[in-house]
Design a protein around this motif. Structure first.
Motif, PDB file in Angstrom:
ATOM      1  N   TYR A 103     -35.973   6.014  68.336  1.00  0.00           N
ATOM      2  CA  TYR A 103     -37.244   5.729  67.674  1.00  0.00           C
ATOM      3  C   TYR A 103     -37.022   5.141  66.282  1.00  0.00           C
ATOM      4  O   TYR A 103     -37.820   4.314  65.811  1.00  0.00           O
ATOM      5  CB  TYR A 103     -38.097   6.988  67.582  1.00  0.00           C
ATOM      6  CG  TYR A 103     -38.675   7.413  68.921  1.00  0.00           C
ATOM      7  CD1 TYR A 103     -38.768   6.499  69.971  1.00  0.00           C
ATOM      8  CD2 TYR A 103     -39.107   8.712  69.150  1.00  0.00           C
ATOM      9  CE1 TYR A 103     -39.290   6.874  71.199  1.00  0.00           C
ATOM     10  CE2 TYR A 103     -39.637   9.100  70.377  1.00  0.00           C
ATOM     11  CZ  TYR A 103     -39.710   8.170  71.405  1.00  0.00           C
ATOM     12  OH  TYR A 103     -40.218   8.537  72.623  1.00  0.00           O
ATOM     13  N   MET A 104     -35.946   5.551  65.626  1.00  0.00           N
ATOM     14  CA  MET A 104     -35.617   4.949  64.328  1.00  0.00           C
ATOM     15  C   MET A 104     -35.289   3.472  64.491  1.00  0.00           C
ATOM     16  O   MET A 104     -35.663   2.640  63.656  1.00  0.00           O
ATOM     17  CB  MET A 104     -34.449   5.698  63.675  1.00  0.00           C
ATOM     18  CG  MET A 104     -34.795   7.079  63.151  1.00  0.00           C
ATOM     19  SD  MET A 104     -33.364   7.987  62.548  1.00  0.00           S
ATOM     20  CE  MET A 104     -32.793   6.900  61.249  1.00  0.00           C
ATOM     21  N   SER A 105     -34.586   3.129  65.583  1.00  0.00           N
ATOM     22  CA  SER A 105     -34.268   1.716  65.823  1.00  0.00           C
ATOM     23  C   SER A 105     -35.536   0.910  66.081  1.00  0.00           C
ATOM     24  O   SER A 105     -35.649  -0.245  65.658  1.00  0.00           O
ATOM     25  CB  SER A 105     -33.306   1.591  67.005  1.00  0.00           C
ATOM     26  OG  SER A 105     -33.945   1.941  68.230  1.00  0.00           O
ATOM     27  N   TYR A 106     -36.522   1.529  66.770  1.00  0.00           N
ATOM     28  CA  TYR A 106     -37.801   0.839  66.973  1.00  0.00           C
ATOM     29  C   TYR A 106     -38.482   0.570  65.633  1.00  0.00           C
ATOM     30  O   TYR A 106     -39.047  -0.508  65.411  1.00  0.00           O
ATOM     31  CB  TYR A 106     -38.720   1.686  67.859  1.00  0.00           C
ATOM     32  CG  TYR A 106     -38.269   1.810  69.294  1.00  0.00           C
ATOM     33  CD1 TYR A 106     -37.341   0.924  69.838  1.00  0.00           C
ATOM     34  CD2 TYR A 106     -38.764   2.834  70.116  1.00  0.00           C
ATOM     35  CE1 TYR A 106     -36.926   1.048  71.159  1.00  0.00           C
ATOM     36  CE2 TYR A 106     -38.354   2.962  71.437  1.00  0.00           C
ATOM     37  CZ  TYR A 106     -37.426   2.065  71.952  1.00  0.00           C
ATOM     38  OH  TYR A 106     -37.011   2.183  73.250  1.00  0.00           O
ATOM     39  N   GLU A 107     -38.444   1.563  64.739  1.00  0.00           N
ATOM     40  CA  GLU A 107     -39.074   1.397  63.429  1.00  0.00           C
ATOM     41  C   GLU A 107     -38.402   0.274  62.637  1.00  0.00           C
ATOM     42  O   GLU A 107     -39.071  -0.555  62.015  1.00  0.00           O
ATOM     43  CB  GLU A 107     -38.981   2.720  62.663  1.00  0.00           C
ATOM     44  CG  GLU A 107     -39.558   2.687  61.264  1.00  0.00           C
ATOM     45  CD  GLU A 107     -41.060   2.497  61.230  1.00  0.00           C
ATOM     46  OE1 GLU A 107     -41.575   2.049  60.196  1.00  0.00           O
ATOM     47  OE2 GLU A 107     -41.713   2.796  62.257  1.00  0.00           O
ATOM     48  N   ARG A 109     -36.736  -2.233  63.891  1.00  0.00           N
ATOM     49  CA  ARG A 109     -37.055  -3.502  64.544  1.00  0.00           C
ATOM     50  C   ARG A 109     -38.447  -3.993  64.138  1.00  0.00           C
ATOM     51  O   ARG A 109     -38.640  -5.175  63.839  1.00  0.00           O
ATOM     52  CB  ARG A 109     -36.977  -3.327  66.063  1.00  0.00           C
ATOM     53  CG  ARG A 109     -37.245  -4.621  66.852  1.00  0.00           C
ATOM     54  CD  ARG A 109     -37.468  -4.301  68.310  1.00  0.00           C
ATOM     55  NE  ARG A 109     -38.639  -3.422  68.475  1.00  0.00           N
ATOM     56  CZ  ARG A 109     -38.916  -2.790  69.610  1.00  0.00           C
ATOM     57  NH1 ARG A 109     -38.120  -2.901  70.661  1.00  0.00           N
ATOM     58  NH2 ARG A 109     -39.999  -2.028  69.691  1.00  0.00           N
ATOM     59  N   ASP A 110     -39.423  -3.060  64.084  1.00  0.00           N
ATOM     60  CA  ASP A 110     -40.777  -3.448  63.674  1.00  0.00           C
ATOM     61  C   ASP A 110     -40.791  -3.946  62.235  1.00  0.00           C
ATOM     62  O   ASP A 110     -41.486  -4.915  61.905  1.00  0.00           O
ATOM     63  CB  ASP A 110     -41.730  -2.265  63.830  1.00  0.00           C
ATOM     64  CG  ASP A 110     -41.934  -1.883  65.293  1.00  0.00           C
ATOM     65  OD1 ASP A 110     -41.644  -2.729  66.164  1.00  0.00           O
ATOM     66  OD2 ASP A 110     -42.370  -0.737  65.551  1.00  0.00           O
ATOM     67  N   ALA A 115     -41.076  -8.344  58.366  1.00  0.00           N
ATOM     68  CA  ALA A 115     -40.479  -9.085  57.258  1.00  0.00           C
ATOM     69  C   ALA A 115     -40.419 -10.583  57.552  1.00  0.00           C
ATOM     70  O   ALA A 115     -40.445 -11.408  56.634  1.00  0.00           O
ATOM     71  CB  ALA A 115     -39.077  -8.557  56.962  1.00  0.00           C
ATOM     72  N   GLN A 116     -40.320 -10.934  58.831  1.00  0.00           N
ATOM     73  CA  GLN A 116     -40.264 -12.355  59.188  1.00  0.00           C
ATOM     74  C   GLN A 116     -41.589 -13.065  58.932  1.00  0.00           C
ATOM     75  O   GLN A 116     -41.638 -14.296  58.925  1.00  0.00           O
ATOM     76  CB  GLN A 116     -39.870 -12.498  60.659  1.00  0.00           C
ATOM     77  CG  GLN A 116     -38.451 -12.039  60.956  1.00  0.00           C
ATOM     78  CD  GLN A 116     -38.130 -12.075  62.448  1.00  0.00           C
ATOM     79  OE1 GLN A 116     -39.004 -12.338  63.267  1.00  0.00           O
ATOM     80  NE2 GLN A 116     -36.880 -11.813  62.778  1.00  0.00           N
ATOM     81  N   LEU A 117     -42.661 -12.305  58.735  1.00  0.00           N
ATOM     82  CA  LEU A 117     -43.964 -12.904  58.475  1.00  0.00           C
ATOM     83  C   LEU A 117     -44.133 -13.301  57.009  1.00  0.00           C
ATOM     84  O   LEU A 117     -45.090 -14.002  56.671  1.00  0.00           O
ATOM     85  CB  LEU A 117     -45.080 -11.925  58.869  1.00  0.00           C
ATOM     86  CG  LEU A 117     -45.067 -11.458  60.341  1.00  0.00           C
ATOM     87  CD1 LEU A 117     -46.181 -10.442  60.572  1.00  0.00           C
ATOM     88  CD2 LEU A 117     -45.232 -12.651  61.284  1.00  0.00           C
TER      89      LEU A 117
END
Length: 246
Positions: A103-107, A109-110, A115-117
Motif C-alpha cells: 500500500y505504501m508503494s501505491y501511495e 505511485r499516486d 507530480a507529473q501534472l
C-alpha cells in the motif's frame, strides 16, 4: 471440485496469498489454511504451464503452506509462557508487513503521477527588466521634511538603541582566564625560602596577587615537601607555620 482459474500476474507468493485471502473474503488473522492451500496449489499448477522461471519462490511458499497445514492437524504446541502457538502466526506477520509495503508503494505511485501534472517554466525575464530600478525623486521623498522632524526621528532612534541595552549586563567586563604555572610557582617558593632560610607560611601567601595564585602556591609547597626540598614546622595549634629549606 476445482475453482475456475484465471491466471494473473503476481509479484510474488505473498501477493498471491493476499489475492486469495481477499477473494475468499476471510480475515488475515484467521486464515482457513486448508482451503487457501488448495487454491494456491491450483494457481501454481496453472503457472507451471506458463513460465517455469518464476516458480521457485511460489513452490517454497507452497511447501510452507503444506507444512502449516500439517501442523494444524497436530496437537497445538505450547510456548514457555504456557500459551498455545498458532502455526499461522509467522505467515500472518509476513503478510501484514507485505501488505503495508504494498500500500505504501501505491501511495508513492499516486504521488509520482500527481507530480507529473505540475509543470515548471524557467524564468524568461529580459535582463533589461531585471536590472530596472524605479527612479527616486528626492524632491517628493523629502517634501514636508523639516529639521525639527529629523531631530525627532533621530531622538526616537537613539531612544530605541538605549532601551536595547541591558543596564546590568552591559557593565560586565570580559572574564579572562589567568594562567598560573605550577612549575614556576614551585621555583618561586623554593628561591624565596632558600634566600631567607626560614619564612612564615603567612608571609608567603601575602605575596600572592590573586586567589588562583594562593591555590597554586599552596600546591607548590605540598609538592616541594613531597620531593624533600622544604620542611614545614608548627609548634602548637594556631601558631604560625614556618617553612625551612633542606
Amino acid at each position: 471440485m476445482g475453482i475456475p482459474v484465471k491466471l494473473e500476474a503476481f509479484e510474488g507468493p505473498l501477493d498471491l496469498l493476499l489475492h486469495l485471502i481477499d477473494k475468499n473474503k476471510v480475515s488475515i488473522y484467521d486464515i482457513p489454511i486448508v482451503e487457501i492451500t488448495r487454491q494456491y496449489l491450483e494457481y501454481i499448477q496453472e503457472m507451471e504451464r506458463q513460465d517455469l522461471g518464476v516458480m521457485s519462490e511460489f513452490l517454497v511458499m507452497a511447501a510452507t503452506l503444506i507444512d502449516i497445514k500439517s501442523r494444524m492437524l497436530l496437537p497445538k504446541e505450547v510456548n514457555e509462557e504456557g500459551e498455545e502457538e498458532d502455526p499461522r502466526q509467522e505467515l500472518v506477520e509476513q503478510l501484514l508487513q507485505y501488505k503495508l509495503f504494498k500500500y505504501m508503494s501505491y501511495e508513492l505511485r499516486d504521488r509520482q503521477e500527481d507530480a507529473q501534472l505540475f509543470l515548471y517554466k524557467p524564468p524568461t525575464v529580459p535582463d533589461e527588466v531585471e536590472e530596472y530600478r524605479e527612479p527616486i525623486h528626492l524632491e517628493e521623498l523629502l517634501s514636508g521634511v523639516t529639521l525639527a522632524k529629523l531631530n525627532a526621528i533621530f531622538k526616537a532612534v537613539m531612544k530605541r538603541q538605549e532601551n536595547r541595552i541591558d543596564p546590568i549586563r552591559s557593565t560586565f567586563g570580559n572574564l579572562e582566564k589567568e594562567e598560573v604555572s605550577l612549575d614556576d610557582k614551585m621555583e618561586f617558593v623554593e628561591q624565596y625560602v632558600l634566600t631567607r632560610k626560614s619564612c612564615r607560611f603567612r608571609d608567603l601567601l601575602v605575596l600572592q596577587t590573586s586567589k588562583i595564585h594562593v591555590i597554586v602556591a599552596f600546591l607548590a609547597i605540598l609538592e616541594l615537601m613531597k620531593v624533600g626540598k622544604i620542611n614545614i614546622m608548627q609548634q602548637d595549634i594556631f601558631d604560625d607555620i614556618y617553612i625551612t629549606a633542606n
